[in-house]
Scaffold this motif. Structure first.
Motif, PDB file in Angstrom:
ATOM      1  N   VAL A 142      48.359  36.471  35.628  1.00  0.00           N
ATOM      2  CA  VAL A 142      47.174  37.297  35.341  1.00  0.00           C
ATOM      3  C   VAL A 142      45.961  36.397  35.094  1.00  0.00           C
ATOM      4  CG1 VAL A 142      46.141  38.809  33.602  1.00  0.00           C
ATOM      5  CG2 VAL A 142      48.399  39.348  34.537  1.00  0.00           C
ATOM      6  N   VAL A 143      46.151  35.340  34.308  1.00  0.00           N
ATOM      7  CA  VAL A 143      45.036  34.410  34.042  1.00  0.00           C
ATOM      8  C   VAL A 143      44.594  33.734  35.339  1.00  0.00           C
ATOM      9  CG1 VAL A 143      44.456  32.201  32.932  1.00  0.00           C
ATOM     10  CG2 VAL A 143      45.550  34.025  31.602  1.00  0.00           C
ATOM     11  N   LEU A 144      45.573  33.301  36.150  1.00  0.00           N
ATOM     12  CA  LEU A 144      45.224  32.648  37.417  1.00  0.00           C
ATOM     13  C   LEU A 144      44.413  33.588  38.311  1.00  0.00           C
ATOM     14  CD1 LEU A 144      45.455  30.358  39.499  1.00  0.00           C
ATOM     15  CD2 LEU A 144      47.597  31.383  40.275  1.00  0.00           C
ATOM     16  N   THR A 145      44.907  34.806  38.468  1.00  0.00           N
ATOM     17  CA  THR A 145      44.227  35.769  39.345  1.00  0.00           C
ATOM     18  C   THR A 145      42.814  36.037  38.840  1.00  0.00           C
ATOM     19  OG1 THR A 145      46.362  36.802  39.810  1.00  0.00           O
ATOM     20  CG2 THR A 145      44.404  38.074  40.380  1.00  0.00           C
ATOM     21  N   ASP A 146      42.691  36.191  37.525  1.00  0.00           N
ATOM     22  CA  ASP A 146      41.379  36.515  36.965  1.00  0.00           C
ATOM     23  C   ASP A 146      40.382  35.358  37.141  1.00  0.00           C
ATOM     24  OD1 ASP A 146      39.784  38.463  35.660  1.00  0.00           O
ATOM     25  OD2 ASP A 146      39.821  37.200  33.873  1.00  0.00           O
ATOM     26  N   ILE A 147      40.829  34.141  36.874  1.00  0.00           N
ATOM     27  CA  ILE A 147      39.907  32.995  37.008  1.00  0.00           C
ATOM     28  C   ILE A 147      39.526  32.784  38.474  1.00  0.00           C
ATOM     29  CG2 ILE A 147      39.664  30.484  36.742  1.00  0.00           C
ATOM     30  CD1 ILE A 147      41.317  30.658  34.215  1.00  0.00           C
ATOM     31  N   LEU A 148      40.493  32.898  39.375  1.00  0.00           N
ATOM     32  CA  LEU A 148      40.169  32.716  40.801  1.00  0.00           C
ATOM     33  C   LEU A 148      39.217  33.806  41.269  1.00  0.00           C
ATOM     34  CD1 LEU A 148      43.643  31.785  42.319  1.00  0.00           C
ATOM     35  CD2 LEU A 148      41.694  30.263  41.951  1.00  0.00           C
ATOM     36  N   ASP A 189      52.334  47.866  35.876  1.00  0.00           N
ATOM     37  CA  ASP A 189      51.145  48.550  35.341  1.00  0.00           C
ATOM     38  C   ASP A 189      50.035  47.532  35.051  1.00  0.00           C
ATOM     39  OD1 ASP A 189      52.449  50.919  35.463  1.00  0.00           O
ATOM     40  OD2 ASP A 189      52.925  51.044  33.323  1.00  0.00           O
ATOM     41  N   ALA A 190      50.420  46.402  34.447  1.00  0.00           N
ATOM     42  CA  ALA A 190      49.431  45.365  34.115  1.00  0.00           C
ATOM     43  C   ALA A 190      48.773  44.840  35.390  1.00  0.00           C
ATOM     44  CB  ALA A 190      50.102  44.221  33.348  1.00  0.00           C
ATOM     45  N   CYS A 191      49.587  44.632  36.432  1.00  0.00           N
ATOM     46  CA  CYS A 191      49.044  44.123  37.708  1.00  0.00           C
ATOM     47  C   CYS A 191      48.069  45.129  38.306  1.00  0.00           C
ATOM     48  CB  CYS A 191      50.160  43.898  38.730  1.00  0.00           C
ATOM     49  SG  CYS A 191      51.385  42.698  38.227  1.00  0.00           S
ATOM     50  N   GLU A 192      48.474  46.404  38.281  1.00  0.00           N
ATOM     51  CA  GLU A 192      47.623  47.426  38.907  1.00  0.00           C
ATOM     52  C   GLU A 192      46.307  47.571  38.162  1.00  0.00           C
ATOM     53  OE1 GLU A 192      50.436  50.637  39.341  1.00  0.00           O
ATOM     54  OE2 GLU A 192      50.852  50.002  41.417  1.00  0.00           O
ATOM     55  N   GLU A 193      46.386  47.461  36.838  1.00  0.00           N
ATOM     56  CA  GLU A 193      45.164  47.575  36.040  1.00  0.00           C
ATOM     57  C   GLU A 193      44.193  46.435  36.386  1.00  0.00           C
ATOM     58  OE1 GLU A 193      45.894  47.851  31.801  1.00  0.00           O
ATOM     59  OE2 GLU A 193      43.794  47.354  31.393  1.00  0.00           O
ATOM     60  N   GLN A 197      44.980  36.416  25.664  1.00  0.00           N
ATOM     61  CA  GLN A 197      44.842  37.285  24.488  1.00  0.00           C
ATOM     62  C   GLN A 197      43.369  37.436  24.106  1.00  0.00           C
ATOM     63  OE1 GLN A 197      46.858  35.626  21.099  1.00  0.00           O
ATOM     64  NE2 GLN A 197      45.859  37.095  19.723  1.00  0.00           N
ATOM     65  N   LEU A 198      42.635  36.325  24.041  1.00  0.00           N
ATOM     66  CA  LEU A 198      41.242  36.385  23.603  1.00  0.00           C
ATOM     67  C   LEU A 198      40.339  37.036  24.651  1.00  0.00           C
ATOM     68  CD1 LEU A 198      40.966  32.862  21.922  1.00  0.00           C
ATOM     69  CD2 LEU A 198      41.129  35.082  20.775  1.00  0.00           C
ATOM     70  N   ARG A 199      40.707  36.919  25.909  1.00  0.00           N
ATOM     71  CA  ARG A 199      39.950  37.580  26.977  1.00  0.00           C
ATOM     72  C   ARG A 199      40.365  39.046  27.110  1.00  0.00           C
ATOM     73  NH1 ARG A 199      35.507  35.376  29.124  1.00  0.00           N
ATOM     74  NH2 ARG A 199      35.702  33.365  30.115  1.00  0.00           N
ATOM     75  N   ASP A 200      41.401  39.429  26.368  1.00  0.00           N
ATOM     76  CA  ASP A 200      41.895  40.804  26.379  1.00  0.00           C
ATOM     77  C   ASP A 200      42.327  41.223  27.790  1.00  0.00           C
ATOM     78  OD1 ASP A 200      42.605  43.019  25.027  1.00  0.00           O
ATOM     79  OD2 ASP A 200      40.640  43.996  25.121  1.00  0.00           O
ATOM     80  N   LEU A 201      43.042  40.329  28.473  1.00  0.00           N
ATOM     81  CA  LEU A 201      43.510  40.634  29.832  1.00  0.00           C
ATOM     82  C   LEU A 201      44.757  41.515  29.770  1.00  0.00           C
ATOM     83  CD1 LEU A 201      43.149  37.083  31.460  1.00  0.00           C
ATOM     84  CD2 LEU A 201      41.611  39.053  31.686  1.00  0.00           C
TER      85      LEU A 201
END
Ligand code: SF4
Ligand code: ZN
Length: 320
Positions: free
Chosen positions: A67-73, A103-107, A231-235
């Motif tokens: 999730v962090v990787l996808t978000d940063i990229l 669910d987390a991925c889809e969100e 956690q701090l980015r609320d991902l």
């Protein structure tokens, strides 16, 4: 304790670098390391243009790392027409666990407007990992089946999606553990493969054995920092562990690594620095060996046997 870089309150201490970081500087530091890895590994070749963009398929499991990787990229390349990102999620058929992480991925994908593909073992192989774990026809650990199925799907879908690279969220801890396991197992060929698959420069390992090159842009960032970042980015992250996780040896290595890192901060970094060099030498040694890679007579996947391992495992599982 205050941040080493400003006077805000620190949220973490990195013993290996002796720094305390506040939230903002933790974000910056994690993102900088990911971008530097993309740059240093030459992930984005000079010939990628808006007309002929690179397609990056990112394995998105819903756990913190991917999730962090996808978000940063996504943040980094959202406005860059030279990169097209596709998130790929694999559903293994593990009740409770994978549904919640899907669910987390889809969100994440919906919120960031990232193209998202979901593939299931059920549709691909008529297999559910819950059944495999229970029946276990070949008397192996569940992960031994699951890893073969996952690699098959990743390779095929990356190919179907026209991927230039396949990106995964392995972090520094994962990589240092794998390095140590390969060495403790005395498996030099595995060390060479690790280098060819994901550590060496892309121009030397492009399309080896017909495989799409892998990239692990989080491999410089410790697991704890990724967890805190998420956690701090609320991902949207699914924290649970797979109920079939069974790599006992890795568990022992993890405990050992925690202890080493605590007593000798920087151990993970130094393992990886030395290992990468060593793995490069091993890859040179093994690289010239002609391995006869043919095609599986059933599914056409690259294999050194008549039928690939995946086809053999699917048969064994479905024969129960
Ligand atoms: Fe599959 Fe093992 Fe991972 Fe569970 S822990 S998803 S069984 S590889
Ligand atoms: Zn096959």
């Amino acid at each position: 304790m205050n941040c080493t870089k400003c006077d805000r309150e620190a949220v973490m201490h990195a013993a290996y670098s002796g720094t305390h970081l506040c939230e903002r500087h933790l974000f910056e530091s994690v993102e900088r390391r990911v971008r530097r890895r993309v740059r240093e590994d030459d992930m984005l070749p000079a010939d990628a243009t808006p007309d002929d963009p690179e397609t990056w398929v990112v394995g998105l499991s819903g756990g913190k790392d991917s999730v962090v990787l996808t978000d940063i990229l996504h943040d980094t390349f959202e406005e860059d027409p030279r990169v097209e990102m596709v998130a790929l999620t694999i559903h293994e058929g593990i009740e409770g666990y994978r549904d919640a992480s899907l669910d987390a991925c889809e969100e994440l994908a919906a919120d960031r407007d990232i193209r998202h593909e979901v593939v299931t073992y059920d549709e691909e192989f008529d297999v559910q990992m819950d059944d495999v774990a229970e029946d276990d026809p070949l008397d192996m650990a569940p992960c031994a089946y699951c890893g073969v199925f996952r690699r098959d799907i990743l390779a095929r879908y990356a190919d179907d999606l026209g991927a230039d690279k396949l990106l995964t969220g392995h972090n520094l801890d994962d990589e240092a553990e794998t390095a140590l396991m390969n060495i403790l197992e005395g498996n030099v060929e595995q060390v060479a493969k690790h280098f060819d698959a994901s550590l060496g420069p892309f121009d030397e390992r492009n399309e080896k054995d017909g495989m799409i090159p892998r990239a692990k842009p989080l491999r410089d960032v410790p697991e704890k920092e990724i967890a805190l970042y998420a956690q701090l980015r609320d991902l949207p992250v699914h924290m649970a562990e797979c109920p079939h996780a069974s790599e006992a040896f890795r568990g022992e290595i993890q405990d050992l690594m925690l202890k080493l890192e605590e007593n000798h901060p920087g151990t993970r970094h130094s393992i990886m620095a030395g290992y990468e060099e060593l793995a490069g030498l091993a890859a040179d040694e093994y690289g010239d060996e002609d391995r006869e890679v043919g095609e599986c007579e059933d599914c056409g996947a690259p294999t050194t046997r008549d039928r690939c391992r995946k086809c053999a495992l699917v048969d064994a599982v479905n024969a129960v």
